[in-house]
Design a protein around this motif. Structure first.
Motif, PDB file in Angstrom:
ATOM      1  N   VAL A  19      -3.942  13.067  -4.160  1.00  0.00           N
ATOM      2  CA  VAL A  19      -2.512  13.278  -4.414  1.00  0.00           C
ATOM      3  C   VAL A  19      -2.001  12.151  -5.310  1.00  0.00           C
ATOM      4  O   VAL A  19      -2.610  11.088  -5.379  1.00  0.00           O
ATOM      5  N   ARG A  20      -0.909  12.430  -5.988  1.00  0.00           N
ATOM      6  CA  ARG A  20      -0.190  11.345  -6.678  1.00  0.00           C
ATOM      7  C   ARG A  20       1.094  11.112  -5.913  1.00  0.00           C
ATOM      8  O   ARG A  20       1.840  12.062  -5.666  1.00  0.00           O
ATOM      9  N   ILE A  21       1.346   9.862  -5.531  1.00  0.00           N
ATOM     10  CA  ILE A  21       2.589   9.528  -4.827  1.00  0.00           C
ATOM     11  C   ILE A  21       3.268   8.414  -5.619  1.00  0.00           C
ATOM     12  O   ILE A  21       2.658   7.359  -5.858  1.00  0.00           O
ATOM     13  N   GLY A  64       0.788  -1.228   0.000  1.00  0.00           N
ATOM     14  CA  GLY A  64       0.000   0.000   0.000  1.00  0.00           C
ATOM     15  C   GLY A  64       0.818   1.275   0.000  1.00  0.00           C
ATOM     16  O   GLY A  64       2.047   1.262  -0.027  1.00  0.00           O
ATOM     17  N   VAL A  65       0.084   2.393   0.048  1.00  0.00           N
ATOM     18  CA  VAL A  65       0.730   3.698  -0.165  1.00  0.00           C
ATOM     19  C   VAL A  65       1.739   4.052   0.931  1.00  0.00           C
ATOM     20  O   VAL A  65       2.735   4.719   0.677  1.00  0.00           O
ATOM     21  N   GLY A  66       1.513   3.567   2.152  1.00  0.00           N
ATOM     22  CA  GLY A  66       2.452   3.879   3.240  1.00  0.00           C
ATOM     23  C   GLY A  66       3.526   2.804   3.367  1.00  0.00           C
ATOM     24  O   GLY A  66       4.055   2.604   4.461  1.00  0.00           O
ATOM     25  N   SER A  67       3.863   2.130   2.289  1.00  0.00           N
ATOM     26  CA  SER A  67       4.749   0.956   2.269  1.00  0.00           C
ATOM     27  C   SER A  67       5.942   1.008   3.230  1.00  0.00           C
ATOM     28  O   SER A  67       6.855   1.818   3.092  1.00  0.00           O
ATOM     29  N   VAL A  68       5.931   0.079   4.182  1.00  0.00           N
ATOM     30  CA  VAL A  68       7.057  -0.060   5.116  1.00  0.00           C
ATOM     31  C   VAL A  68       8.271  -0.610   4.372  1.00  0.00           C
ATOM     32  O   VAL A  68       9.409  -0.229   4.649  1.00  0.00           O
ATOM     33  N   VAL A  69       8.019  -1.485   3.406  1.00  0.00           N
ATOM     34  CA  VAL A  69       9.134  -2.050   2.637  1.00  0.00           C
ATOM     35  C   VAL A  69       9.857  -0.915   1.910  1.00  0.00           C
ATOM     36  O   VAL A  69      11.089  -0.803   1.964  1.00  0.00           O
ATOM     37  N   ARG A  70       9.090  -0.071   1.247  1.00  0.00           N
ATOM     38  CA  ARG A  70       9.692   1.043   0.491  1.00  0.00           C
ATOM     39  C   ARG A  70      10.516   1.921   1.422  1.00  0.00           C
ATOM     40  O   ARG A  70      11.655   2.282   1.115  1.00  0.00           O
ATOM     41  N   GLY A 128       1.577  -2.019  -7.161  1.00  0.00           N
ATOM     42  CA  GLY A 128       0.338  -1.415  -6.660  1.00  0.00           C
ATOM     43  C   GLY A 128       0.606  -0.064  -6.027  1.00  0.00           C
ATOM     44  O   GLY A 128       1.483   0.695  -6.455  1.00  0.00           O
ATOM     45  N   ASN A 129      -0.155   0.229  -4.977  1.00  0.00           N
ATOM     46  CA  ASN A 129      -0.058   1.553  -4.344  1.00  0.00           C
ATOM     47  C   ASN A 129       1.302   1.813  -3.706  1.00  0.00           C
ATOM     48  O   ASN A 129       1.652   2.966  -3.477  1.00  0.00           O
ATOM     49  N   SER A 130       2.062   0.777  -3.401  1.00  0.00           N
ATOM     50  CA  SER A 130       3.389   1.037  -2.825  1.00  0.00           C
ATOM     51  C   SER A 130       4.301   1.653  -3.888  1.00  0.00           C
ATOM     52  O   SER A 130       5.234   2.381  -3.573  1.00  0.00           O
ATOM     53  N   ALA A 131       4.016   1.356  -5.154  1.00  0.00           N
ATOM     54  CA  ALA A 131       4.807   1.938  -6.243  1.00  0.00           C
ATOM     55  C   ALA A 131       4.204   3.243  -6.734  1.00  0.00           C
ATOM     56  O   ALA A 131       4.921   4.182  -7.110  1.00  0.00           O
ATOM     57  N   ARG A 132       2.869   3.325  -6.742  1.00  0.00           N
ATOM     58  CA  ARG A 132       2.234   4.456  -7.418  1.00  0.00           C
ATOM     59  C   ARG A 132       0.780   4.607  -6.976  1.00  0.00           C
ATOM     60  O   ARG A 132      -0.032   3.710  -7.172  1.00  0.00           O
ATOM     61  N   LEU A 133       0.471   5.743  -6.382  1.00  0.00           N
ATOM     62  CA  LEU A 133      -0.927   6.073  -6.066  1.00  0.00           C
ATOM     63  C   LEU A 133      -1.342   7.166  -7.039  1.00  0.00           C
ATOM     64  O   LEU A 133      -0.697   8.217  -7.112  1.00  0.00           O
ATOM     65  N   LEU A 134      -2.416   6.935  -7.783  1.00  0.00           N
ATOM     66  CA  LEU A 134      -2.837   7.906  -8.797  1.00  0.00           C
ATOM     67  C   LEU A 134      -4.109   8.637  -8.379  1.00  0.00           C
ATOM     68  O   LEU A 134      -4.854   8.160  -7.511  1.00  0.00           O
ATOM     69  N   HIS A 135      -4.379   9.744  -9.029  1.00  0.00           N
ATOM     70  CA  HIS A 135      -5.680  10.428  -8.917  1.00  0.00           C
ATOM     71  C   HIS A 135      -6.750   9.431  -9.383  1.00  0.00           C
ATOM     72  O   HIS A 135      -6.529   8.714 -10.360  1.00  0.00           O
ATOM     73  N   PRO A 136      -7.914   9.382  -8.717  1.00  0.00           N
ATOM     74  CA  PRO A 136      -8.873   8.336  -9.107  1.00  0.00           C
ATOM     75  C   PRO A 136      -9.630   8.620 -10.403  1.00  0.00           C
ATOM     76  O   PRO A 136     -10.452   7.795 -10.802  1.00  0.00           O
ATOM     77  N   VAL A 137      -9.354   9.750 -11.075  1.00  0.00           N
ATOM     78  CA  VAL A 137     -10.129  10.049 -12.281  1.00  0.00           C
ATOM     79  C   VAL A 137     -10.026   8.864 -13.239  1.00  0.00           C
ATOM     80  O   VAL A 137      -8.939   8.388 -13.579  1.00  0.00           O
ATOM     81  N   GLY A 138     -11.193   8.379 -13.608  1.00  0.00           N
ATOM     82  CA  GLY A 138     -11.225   7.271 -14.543  1.00  0.00           C
ATOM     83  C   GLY A 138     -10.743   5.959 -13.963  1.00  0.00           C
ATOM     84  O   GLY A 138     -10.644   4.960 -14.684  1.00  0.00           O
TER      85      GLY A 138
END
Ligand SMILES: Cc1cc2nc3c(=O)[nH]c(=O)nc-3n(C[C@H](O)[C@H](O)[C@H](O)COP(=O)(O)OP(=O)(O)OC[C@H]3O[C@@H](n4cnc5c(N)ncnc54)[C@H](O)[C@@H]3O)c2cc1C
Length: 415
Positions: free
Chosen positions: A287-289, A181-187, A303-313
């Motif tokens: 936000v985009r992370i 996920g977006v708060g990835s501990v691994v990352r 997934g989100n650990s690599a890339r969180l996108l704007h939800p448009v579409g």
């Protein structure tokens, strides 16, 4: 940890929508997979689309669990190829038509499933049903799925990685896949940085009930305060992602159901008929992370650990699943090739990881650019700009291949 402890082939951190299906596919091809997730229990079942449709009133808990994802045909077919679609299909709502429009200006571009020679343009699935369907199948495989295993740190060694879990245990493997996920501990533990873009927007997530059936049309409507998406669920219910200006957030948050419904109806219009009921609302910042690197030694972020996108579409999950598909294919080829050569395949092979990154870069960049453009360019109050945008939509309507690409991509259904 004891140096003689066994080393698994692959450890995946995160057993959600990205990590779980990947674990299943890799294990089915002969890789030995350990799957760790911090969550302790089963995911509680949520009402099906049909049950929601029948409910006289939506209670807060069940409606808030109604977060949905639009699956592209590519993603749906991937699930089908790997025997997962039958576990999901029962609650999936097909999208027969996509409609993209711009508030205040004439012009909409539409795409019908029959133009793609397909039964549907894509499918809307409830995230919890999707996760539960995948996890039920996972239980019948060789995947060593450990719940309540919260990863706290990662250490690298030359021929393996070692993942430390909060309960004091650890797992050693030759490849680590982070799907946490977006708060990835691994990352974070690997010191991989992130870039962040604040869209200066928030999204209201909710559901509406319509006075009539939605005919399985998915809508993306561009308004001055951002995109507004309605995705068909069962019967007359639709999922809503309503982007608003941050300055509107407090006022929109204060609206009662009737006032919010009136606001939504006025922004969306009556193309889907009258909205009769709205579910509980959740407002999230947009936000985009992005991780500055998708791989490190013996490690891949997905997934989100690599890339969180704007939800448009709704592009994010479909893009992540194309990453999953590419990585799985390379790993499956690796084990198949090595079985034939009777040698030991290394899933953490640096060349395999760098070829994976190279193969995926172009698609990832295109989707990020496309999402950014949609999130930003339709905002503002310039009438001239508005007419140009409408003309673009009309123009697209006349140019069939472009229109198809635009409509599919706009709904995250491209490829
Ligand atoms: C409003 C909205 C609408 C969207 N709609 C769409 C759409 O229509 N189509 C689309 O393609 N995409 C859509 N997306 C994107 C989609 O939701 C994401 O791509 C998807 O949820 C990513 O899943 P994930 O498995 O990477 O991460 P997550 O779902 O966040 O899962 C992370 C997992 O890791 C576990 N975990 C976390 N930390 C640890 C740890 N330290 N140790 C062990 N386990 C850990 C968690 O328990 C969890 O199970 C949407 C997103 C939003 C916000």
């Amino acid at each position: 940890m004891n140096d003689s402890a066994p080393v698994a082939d692959i450890v995946i951190v995160g057993a959600s929508l990205v990590g779980a299906p990947l674990a299943l596919v890799l294990a089915s091809q002969g890789w030995q997979v350990v799957l760790l997730d911090a969550e302790t229990g089963e995911i509680a079942p949520v009402p099906s689309g049909a049950e929601l449709e029948m409910a006289e009133q939506w209670d807060d808990a069940s409606a808030l669990q109604q977060r949905c994802t639009a699956l592209s045909l590519g993603t749906q077919r991937w699930f089908d190829r790997h025997g997962l679609w039958s576990a999901i299909a029962g609650d999936a709502a097909p999208i027969f038509q996509v409609s993209v429009s711009h508030k205040g200006y004439f012009g909409a571009t539409r795409l019908h499933a029959h133009e793609l020679n397909a039964d549907a343009v894509g499918y809307v699935v409830n995230n919890t049903h999707l996760a539960n369907g995948i996890l039920a199948r996972l239980a019948t495989t060789t995947v060593d799925h450990r719940r309540g295993a919260r990863v706290v740190s990662v250490a690298h060694h030359q021929d393996h990685v070692e993942v430390a879990v909060a309960d004091g245990s650890s797992v050693r493997a030759r490849l680590l896949i982070a799907a946490d996920g977006v708060g990835s501990v691994v990352r974070e533990s690997l010191g991989i940085g992130t870039t962040q873009v604040d869209y200066d927007q928030a999204a209201v997530l909710t559901m509406v009930r319509l006075a009539q059936h939605h005919q399985n049309v998915a809508y993306e409507r561009f308004t001055d305060s951002g995109p507004l998406a309605l995705l068909p669920r069962t019967g007359s219910c639709m999922n809503v992602v309503d982007c608003i200006e941050p300055s509107e957030q407090a006022a929109v948050g204060e609206l009662d159901d009737a006032a919010y419904l009136a606001r939504l109806q006025s922004r969306f219009g009556f193309r889907a008929g009258r909205f009769t009921e709205v579910g509980p609302r959740l407002i999230v910042p947009l936000v985009r992370i992005e991780a500055t690197s998708q791989v490190a030694a013996r490690t891949v972020l997905l997934g989100n650990s690599a890339r969180l996108l704007h939800p448009v579409g709704g592009q994010g999950y479909n893009l992540a699943m194309r990453d999953v598909e590419e990585l799985a294919e390379r790993l499956v080829n690796k084990i198949t090739g090595h079985k034939q050569a009777s040698s030991d395949a290394d899933p953490g092979d640096a060349q395999l990881l760098s070829e994976f990154v190279a193969a995926r870069q172009s698609d990832q960049r295109q989707v990020v650019r496309f999402t950014d453009t949609l999130a930003r360019s339709f905002r503002g109050h310039s009438a001239v700009a508005g007419h140009i945008r409408s003309a673009a939509l009309l123009g697209l309507d006349a140019i069939t291949p472009l229109r198809k690409t635009f409509a599919r991509r706009t709904m995250g259904l491209g490829r």
